[in-house]
Motif scaffolding. Structure first.
Motif, PDB file in Angstrom:
ATOM      1  N   SER A 128     -10.767  -1.320  -1.667  1.00  0.00           N
ATOM      2  CA  SER A 128      -9.510  -0.749  -1.199  1.00  0.00           C
ATOM      3  C   SER A 128      -9.614  -0.111   0.179  1.00  0.00           C
ATOM      4  O   SER A 128      -8.599   0.082   0.851  1.00  0.00           O
ATOM      5  CB  SER A 128      -8.975   0.271  -2.205  1.00  0.00           C
ATOM      6  OG  SER A 128      -9.954   1.245  -2.510  1.00  0.00           O
ATOM      7  N   SER A 129     -10.819   0.215   0.636  1.00  0.00           N
ATOM      8  CA  SER A 129     -10.961   0.791   1.971  1.00  0.00           C
ATOM      9  C   SER A 129     -10.583  -0.207   3.064  1.00  0.00           C
ATOM     10  O   SER A 129     -10.359   0.182   4.216  1.00  0.00           O
ATOM     11  CB  SER A 129     -12.399   1.266   2.189  1.00  0.00           C
ATOM     12  OG  SER A 129     -13.291   0.169   2.195  1.00  0.00           O
ATOM     13  N   MET A 130     -10.514  -1.515   2.714  1.00  0.00           N
ATOM     14  CA  MET A 130     -10.132  -2.527   3.695  1.00  0.00           C
ATOM     15  C   MET A 130      -8.675  -2.400   4.137  1.00  0.00           C
ATOM     16  O   MET A 130      -8.249  -3.084   5.069  1.00  0.00           O
ATOM     17  CB  MET A 130     -10.376  -3.926   3.127  1.00  0.00           C
ATOM     18  CG  MET A 130     -11.833  -4.325   3.084  1.00  0.00           C
ATOM     19  SD  MET A 130     -12.577  -4.398   4.728  1.00  0.00           S
ATOM     20  CE  MET A 130     -14.143  -3.581   4.413  1.00  0.00           C
ATOM     21  N   TRP A 131      -7.908  -1.521   3.465  1.00  0.00           N
ATOM     22  CA  TRP A 131      -6.544  -1.302   3.921  1.00  0.00           C
ATOM     23  C   TRP A 131      -6.512  -0.804   5.367  1.00  0.00           C
ATOM     24  O   TRP A 131      -5.558  -1.095   6.105  1.00  0.00           O
ATOM     25  CB  TRP A 131      -5.829  -0.299   3.012  1.00  0.00           C
ATOM     26  CG  TRP A 131      -5.242  -0.905   1.777  1.00  0.00           C
ATOM     27  CD1 TRP A 131      -5.620  -0.694   0.487  1.00  0.00           C
ATOM     28  CD2 TRP A 131      -4.141  -1.827   1.713  1.00  0.00           C
ATOM     29  NE1 TRP A 131      -4.846  -1.415  -0.378  1.00  0.00           N
ATOM     30  CE2 TRP A 131      -3.923  -2.124   0.346  1.00  0.00           C
ATOM     31  CE3 TRP A 131      -3.321  -2.433   2.672  1.00  0.00           C
ATOM     32  CZ2 TRP A 131      -2.920  -3.000  -0.079  1.00  0.00           C
ATOM     33  CZ3 TRP A 131      -2.325  -3.302   2.247  1.00  0.00           C
ATOM     34  CH2 TRP A 131      -2.126  -3.580   0.892  1.00  0.00           C
ATOM     35  N   LEU A 132      -7.531  -0.055   5.786  1.00  0.00           N
ATOM     36  CA  LEU A 132      -7.538   0.469   7.161  1.00  0.00           C
ATOM     37  C   LEU A 132      -7.556  -0.658   8.194  1.00  0.00           C
ATOM     38  O   LEU A 132      -6.650  -0.732   9.040  1.00  0.00           O
ATOM     39  CB  LEU A 132      -8.714   1.427   7.362  1.00  0.00           C
ATOM     40  CG  LEU A 132      -8.928   1.924   8.795  1.00  0.00           C
ATOM     41  CD1 LEU A 132      -7.683   2.625   9.320  1.00  0.00           C
ATOM     42  CD2 LEU A 132     -10.137   2.855   8.853  1.00  0.00           C
ATOM     43  N   PRO A 133      -8.557  -1.564   8.184  1.00  0.00           N
ATOM     44  CA  PRO A 133      -8.512  -2.642   9.177  1.00  0.00           C
ATOM     45  C   PRO A 133      -7.356  -3.613   8.972  1.00  0.00           C
ATOM     46  O   PRO A 133      -6.836  -4.169   9.948  1.00  0.00           O
ATOM     47  CB  PRO A 133      -9.870  -3.345   9.013  1.00  0.00           C
ATOM     48  CG  PRO A 133     -10.326  -2.995   7.637  1.00  0.00           C
ATOM     49  CD  PRO A 133      -9.802  -1.608   7.395  1.00  0.00           C
ATOM     50  N   VAL A 134      -6.933  -3.811   7.710  1.00  0.00           N
ATOM     51  CA  VAL A 134      -5.817  -4.729   7.458  1.00  0.00           C
ATOM     52  C   VAL A 134      -4.528  -4.188   8.081  1.00  0.00           C
ATOM     53  O   VAL A 134      -3.800  -4.919   8.777  1.00  0.00           O
ATOM     54  CB  VAL A 134      -5.639  -4.966   5.941  1.00  0.00           C
ATOM     55  CG1 VAL A 134      -4.290  -5.619   5.656  1.00  0.00           C
ATOM     56  CG2 VAL A 134      -6.760  -5.852   5.410  1.00  0.00           C
ATOM     57  N   LEU A 135      -4.229  -2.922   7.850  1.00  0.00           N
ATOM     58  CA  LEU A 135      -3.025  -2.334   8.441  1.00  0.00           C
ATOM     59  C   LEU A 135      -3.117  -2.299   9.966  1.00  0.00           C
ATOM     60  O   LEU A 135      -2.112  -2.484  10.666  1.00  0.00           O
ATOM     61  CB  LEU A 135      -2.794  -0.930   7.881  1.00  0.00           C
ATOM     62  CG  LEU A 135      -2.407  -0.869   6.398  1.00  0.00           C
ATOM     63  CD1 LEU A 135      -2.312   0.582   5.933  1.00  0.00           C
ATOM     64  CD2 LEU A 135      -1.094  -1.597   6.145  1.00  0.00           C
ATOM     65  N   ALA A 136      -4.324  -2.061  10.465  1.00  0.00           N
ATOM     66  CA  ALA A 136      -4.511  -2.072  11.921  1.00  0.00           C
ATOM     67  C   ALA A 136      -4.282  -3.476  12.483  1.00  0.00           C
ATOM     68  O   ALA A 136      -3.680  -3.631  13.554  1.00  0.00           O
ATOM     69  CB  ALA A 136      -5.911  -1.581  12.264  1.00  0.00           C
ATOM     70  N   LEU A 137      -4.755  -4.495  11.762  1.00  0.00           N
ATOM     71  CA  LEU A 137      -4.518  -5.878  12.199  1.00  0.00           C
ATOM     72  C   LEU A 137      -3.031  -6.198  12.246  1.00  0.00           C
ATOM     73  O   LEU A 137      -2.550  -6.825  13.198  1.00  0.00           O
ATOM     74  CB  LEU A 137      -5.217  -6.853  11.244  1.00  0.00           C
ATOM     75  CG  LEU A 137      -6.700  -7.132  11.480  1.00  0.00           C
ATOM     76  CD1 LEU A 137      -7.318  -7.834  10.270  1.00  0.00           C
ATOM     77  CD2 LEU A 137      -6.899  -7.977  12.731  1.00  0.00           C
TER      78      LEU A 137
END
Length: 352
Positions: free
Chosen positions: A181-190
């Motif tokens: 779930s920590s991948m939300w940070l780069p995903v939202l940034a992308l």
């Protein structure tokens, strides 16, 4: 992480440095860059999968042993916030043993990086692949923090579809968040940087984060506390706030310098060498967002794990422009030097 685990990871570091040295000599002696033969890359791919799959998991400490135990216990469906990783363990547990699962996980980890390299480089795609292998955190996320590594690899593979198929691209990004779930940070940034593309604004944001963190870092740690997750689901306060004697925490100038180097090179490519590429712009903007947010909580325990969400883009930032555009004379030699210097940096940090 115990000394034995570090010993195994350091052994990989030695090998990756030798690989970088050999590849630098190889590419520096080429007359010009060209579409490369995939046989060497596939050979490296196979060696990596064998190494990751056979890496010990008993008695070394670290996360790998915990993931192995979690797989062996995945005999019943248990609801989990990272539903895709839970489903992966559950269905694999029904048809294979632990050793095969470790090899499959290693295969998937390397596959995402390999596919990104092969699909996003017009020439010498093996160079980007080697760039990722010599990346500072490649081995640790292959054999220790495996779930985050698997999620990051899927995120990188999603980038292959960014320009050709948006539904697949966004679906894969979402799947990455359901592995970790920590991948939300780069995903939202992308996603944000896909639609707002002013790179200078992102550079100003990144620079502003440094004094904000230095003077008000504890405030941002408290603010971010509810948003932080880790796979053990232990007390988040302990993960972010409380001191850990085994980990060097504080305002990490070394990490900031490490983050600054690819940002400066990207600035050079975009504003000095006039590289205009929407994919590259998206990546550097994403990097600046995610890295800036990490800087705000840099004093956290294990802050390198937060930094990883931006650092996974570093090999792309360093190598993508020179593998797709003419930037320098005798460019193949410069590519070799970039890979070798990154490998040397990884080597020095891991053996110190």
């Amino acid at each position: 992480m115990k000394e034995a685990l570090l010993l195994y990871i350091n052994a990989f570091t030695y090998c990756s440095f030798l690989l970088a040295l050999c590849y630098t000599l190889y590419i520096a002696n080429k007359e010009k860059l060209q579409k490369d033969n995939q046989i060497p890359a596939l050979f490296i791919f196979a060696i990596l999968v064998f190494y990751i799959g056979t890496f010990p998991y008993k008695g070394l400490g670290g996360d790998r042993e915990l993931y192995a135990q979690g797989f062996l216990q995945a005999t019943e469906w248990k609801q989990n916030r990272d539903v895709l990783f839970m489903a992966y363990n559950y269905f694999c547990r029904k048809i294979m043993g632990l050793d095969l699962w470790l090899s499959l996980t290693g295969f998937l980890y390397v596959l995402g990086i390999y596919q990104l390299s092969r699909k996003k480089c017009k020439v010498e795609s093996t160079a980007l692949f080697v760039g990722y292998i010599t990346f500072l955190f490649f081995s640790a996320y292959a054999v220790n923090t495996m779930r985050a590594g698997l999620a990051a690899s899927l995120l990188l593979y999603a980038l292959v579809w960014r320009d050709s198929n948006k539904p697949i691209y966004f679906s894969l990004l979402f799947c990455a968040t359901q592995i970790h779930s920590s991948m939300w940070l780069p995903v939202l940034a992308l996603v944000l940087s896909l639609y707002y593309k002013n790179t200078k604004v992102y550079f100003y944001f990144w620079l502003l984060c440094i004094p904000l963190s230095y003077f008000a870092g504890s405030y941002f740690q408290q603010l971010a506390q509810p948003l932080v997750t880790d796979f053990t689901q232990l007390n988040i306060k302990g993960y972010l706030i409380e001191k850990d004697k085994m980990y060097k925490s504080g305002f990490r100038f070394d990490f900031i310098i490490y983050s600054l180097i690819p940002a400066l090179l990207a600035y050079y490519y975009i504003y000095k060498k006039k590289v205009k590429d929407s994919f590259y712009t998206n990546i550097i903007n994403t990097y600046l967002i995610a890295n800036g947010i990490w800087i705000l909580v840099i004093r956290a325990n294990f802050s390198d794990r937060f930094g990883y969400h931006s650092w996974i883009f570093i090999p792309l930032l360093l190598l993508y422009p020179v593998l797709n555009y003419k930037v320098w004379p005798k460019q193949q030699q410069k590519i070799g030097w970039i890979i070798l210097l990154q490998a040397l940096f990884t080597f020095v940090l891991n053996i110190r």
